[in-house]
Design an enzyme around this catalytic site. Structure first.
Site, PDB file in Angstrom:
ATOM      1  N   GLY A 257       0.869  -1.180   0.000  1.00  0.00           N
ATOM      2  CA  GLY A 257       0.000   0.000   0.000  1.00  0.00           C
ATOM      3  C   GLY A 257       0.902   1.226   0.000  1.00  0.00           C
ATOM      4  O   GLY A 257       1.845   1.319   0.799  1.00  0.00           O
ATOM      5  N   ALA A 258       0.578   2.171  -0.907  1.00  0.00           N
ATOM      6  CA  ALA A 258       1.504   3.275  -1.144  1.00  0.00           C
ATOM      7  C   ALA A 258       1.897   4.045   0.126  1.00  0.00           C
ATOM      8  O   ALA A 258       3.095   4.233   0.406  1.00  0.00           O
ATOM      9  CB  ALA A 258       0.912   4.209  -2.192  1.00  0.00           C
TER      10      ALA A 258
ATOM     11  N   ARG B 287      10.451  -0.918  -4.475  1.00  0.00           N
ATOM     12  CA  ARG B 287       9.270  -1.068  -5.347  1.00  0.00           C
ATOM     13  C   ARG B 287       9.166   0.215  -6.177  1.00  0.00           C
ATOM     14  O   ARG B 287       9.314   1.312  -5.644  1.00  0.00           O
ATOM     15  CB  ARG B 287       7.974  -1.274  -4.546  1.00  0.00           C
ATOM     16  CG  ARG B 287       7.871  -2.665  -3.928  1.00  0.00           C
ATOM     17  CD  ARG B 287       6.484  -2.942  -3.370  1.00  0.00           C
ATOM     18  NE  ARG B 287       5.522  -3.265  -4.422  1.00  0.00           N
ATOM     19  CZ  ARG B 287       4.199  -3.386  -4.196  1.00  0.00           C
ATOM     20  NH1 ARG B 287       3.712  -3.187  -2.985  1.00  0.00           N
ATOM     21  NH2 ARG B 287       3.390  -3.713  -5.179  1.00  0.00           N
TER      22      ARG B 287
ATOM     23  N   ASP C 159      -1.465   4.757  -6.298  1.00  0.00           N
ATOM     24  CA  ASP C 159      -0.030   4.733  -5.994  1.00  0.00           C
ATOM     25  C   ASP C 159       0.707   5.940  -6.528  1.00  0.00           C
ATOM     26  O   ASP C 159       1.819   6.250  -6.092  1.00  0.00           O
ATOM     27  CB  ASP C 159       0.593   3.456  -6.556  1.00  0.00           C
ATOM     28  CG  ASP C 159       0.129   2.255  -5.761  1.00  0.00           C
ATOM     29  OD1 ASP C 159      -1.026   1.826  -5.955  1.00  0.00           O
ATOM     30  OD2 ASP C 159       0.900   1.788  -4.900  1.00  0.00           O
TER      31      ASP C 159
ATOM     32  N   ASN D  49      -3.147   2.782 -10.189  1.00  0.00           N
ATOM     33  CA  ASN D  49      -3.527   1.942  -9.041  1.00  0.00           C
ATOM     34  C   ASN D  49      -3.388   0.479  -9.447  1.00  0.00           C
ATOM     35  O   ASN D  49      -2.996   0.157 -10.574  1.00  0.00           O
ATOM     36  CB  ASN D  49      -4.967   2.275  -8.602  1.00  0.00           C
ATOM     37  CG  ASN D  49      -5.325   1.637  -7.278  1.00  0.00           C
ATOM     38  OD1 ASN D  49      -4.541   1.680  -6.329  1.00  0.00           O
ATOM     39  ND2 ASN D  49      -6.489   1.019  -7.180  1.00  0.00           N
ATOM     40  N   LYS D  50      -3.729  -0.398  -8.547  1.00  0.00           N
ATOM     41  CA  LYS D  50      -3.591  -1.840  -8.755  1.00  0.00           C
ATOM     42  C   LYS D  50      -4.191  -2.277 -10.084  1.00  0.00           C
ATOM     43  O   LYS D  50      -5.253  -1.787 -10.479  1.00  0.00           O
ATOM     44  CB  LYS D  50      -4.268  -2.555  -7.575  1.00  0.00           C
ATOM     45  CG  LYS D  50      -4.216  -4.055  -7.604  1.00  0.00           C
ATOM     46  CD  LYS D  50      -2.834  -4.622  -7.758  1.00  0.00           C
ATOM     47  CE  LYS D  50      -1.835  -4.159  -6.729  1.00  0.00           C
ATOM     48  NZ  LYS D  50      -0.431  -4.530  -7.043  1.00  0.00           N
TER      49      LYS D  50
HETATM   50  O1  MRU Z   1       0.661  -3.928  -4.600  1.00  0.00           O
HETATM   51  P1  MRU Z   1       0.021  -3.229  -3.425  1.00  0.00           P
HETATM   52  O2  MRU Z   1      -0.785  -4.143  -2.556  1.00  0.00           O
HETATM   53  O3  MRU Z   1       1.008  -2.393  -2.656  1.00  0.00           O
HETATM   54  O4  MRU Z   1      -1.005  -2.230  -4.129  1.00  0.00           O
HETATM   55  C1  MRU Z   1      -1.789  -1.411  -3.322  1.00  0.00           C
HETATM   56  C2  MRU Z   1      -2.708  -0.568  -4.104  1.00  0.00           C
HETATM   57  O5  MRU Z   1      -2.778  -0.635  -5.316  1.00  0.00           O
HETATM   58  C3  MRU Z   1      -3.487   0.452  -3.342  1.00  0.00           C
HETATM   59  O6  MRU Z   1      -4.735   0.684  -3.947  1.00  0.00           O
HETATM   60  C4  MRU Z   1      -2.688   1.763  -3.326  1.00  0.00           C
HETATM   61  O7  MRU Z   1      -1.390   1.544  -2.888  1.00  0.00           O
HETATM   62  C5  MRU Z   1      -3.330   2.773  -2.461  1.00  0.00           C
HETATM   63  S1  MRU Z   1      -3.138   2.369  -0.792  1.00  0.00           S
HETATM   64  C6  MRU Z   1      -3.880   3.477   0.199  1.00  0.00           C
END
Ligand code: MRU
Length: 359
Positions: free
Chosen positions: A54-55, A90, A242, A252-253
């Site tokens: 999570g960012a 990352r 992110d 985002n994801k």
């Molecule tokens: O690969 P991850 O689990 O780190 O991805 C997380 C996401 O895509 C979240 O939607 C994003 O980081 C926002 S978190 C508040």
């Protein structure tokens, strides 16, 4: 937020102030366990292997990583090395760079002897700031949920993708902060939780944390959102991100873009919730300019879960000879974003509105 009634953050300093502890997110939802990070390399591994993810949480963990590095050796060279190792952990979430650069800017002007204490203090400040920012996102975003509730006079159905809840931050979350705030205020709501293959952050983490808070929710496969929207079963979508570019493209994801297309086609508002440090003011065209993380094939070819004998096991779901591609994120162009929910308020996803927001 609370786990079985006990308040937790996702990251906290140990009582001896020698290390930090995290919730190991690779073990949820079946096992709740914490991990102690003693060194900068531990922090880097936790980010890379997604024990924390999570960012915003990545950014805070990186800040603590710099602080851990300063404990042993606070020279200019050690500071530079810690920053460069953590920055490479990352690539997509800009919060990582933000956290590291914030630490560098505070520590670099200091004498080596002053850096360890200052680093610890600054990392804790960044963590506290994240909590305050997310609480404000909750307040602004819950007003949107309330307005939808007042218009429709019934349960508000909200779709979310991945995990942008408190587990993705230090506390509260971004996309889920408005959900928790509205739920605590008594607004009837229900969350559609995209499972979010390949790592299933929705099915494993979002479902778990919503359940811990008592928020009604249903897990759906990643391809179900369009169908639900066509049938009037989604009132709004809220996702995290992110990195957002200066013109409002939101990364985002992987899979978020497809949800945004479906939402647009069905007239469902899609909001992106973010702390303003997630804005990368150096970039414009998110599709062309944001680096997209590619992860191991095994995350696609294999899946883990709880077996009937109570053990968590990993099995292969693809033919042994098939290759897999694993792109971690995608970019939703600003034109598909209804609004950005930030700690400073809700704003249109365009360059001018975003600039005004920051003044
Ligand atoms: O690969 P991850 O689990 O780190 O991805 C997380 C996401 O895509 C979240 O939607 C994003 O980081 C926002 S978190 C508040």
């Amino acid at each position: 937020m609370k786990i079985n009634g006990t308040p937790f953050r996702t990251i906290w300093p140990t009582t001896d102030n020698m290390a930090v502890e995290i919730i190991d997110q690779t073990k949820l939802p079946h096992v709740f366990t914490t991990l102690r990070l003693n060194t900068m390399r531990d922090a880097e591994r936790a980010i890379r292997d997604m024990e924390v993810r999570g960012a915003p949480l990545i950014g805070v963990t990186a800040a603590y990583g710099v602080a851990l590095a300063m404990r042993g050796n606070a020279s200019d060279a050690a500071l530079a090395e810690a920053c460069s190792v953590l920055l490479a952990a990352r690539p997509t979430a800009v919060n990582l760079r933000w956290g590291v650069e914030q630490m560098r800017s505070v520590l670099a002007p200091l004498a080596a002897g002053e850096r360890a204490a200052a680093a610890w203090q600054e990392a804790a400040r960044i963590a506290d700031e994240d909590v305050a920012i997310n609480a404000a996102i909750g307040k602004h975003g819950s007003a949107i949920i309330r307005a939808i509730h007042q218009k429709k006079d019934g349960t508000v159905n909200i779709l979310t993708h991945c995990n942008a809840g408190w587990l993705a931050t230090v506390d509260w979350g971004t996309a889920l902060a408005p959900v928790y705030t509205a739920f605590d205020a008594g607004i009837p709501l229900h969350v559609w939780v995209d499972e979010t293959r390949p790592r299933n952050q929705g099915a494993s983490l979002t479902a778990w944390e919503l359940g811990q808070h008592g928020v009604p929710h249903t897990v759906i496969v990643d391809n179900a959102g369009g169908h639900l929207m066509q049938h009037g079963m989604v009132d709004m979508a809220i996702v995290g991100c992110d990195r957002v570019t200066a013109r409002g493209d939101a990364c985002n994801k992987i899979g978020t873009y497809l949800k945004a297309l479906a939402a647009h086609d069905n007239g469902v508002p899609l909001y992106v919730a973010l702390p303003t440090p997630t804005i990368d003011w150096t970039l414009q065209d998110g599709v062309k300019e944001i680096p997209i993380e590619e992860r191991a094939e095994e995350e696609v070819t294999h899946i883990s879960g709880l077996c009937d004998d109570g053990q968590v096991r990993t099995v292969q779901v693809t033919p042994k000879s098939s290759r897999a591609a694993n792109y971690g994120f995608d970019v939703t162009p600003a034109r598909l974003v209804t609004g950005l929910i930030t700690e400073r308020g809700v704003v249109a996803a365009n360059a001018e509105a975003m600039r005004v927001l920051m003044t």
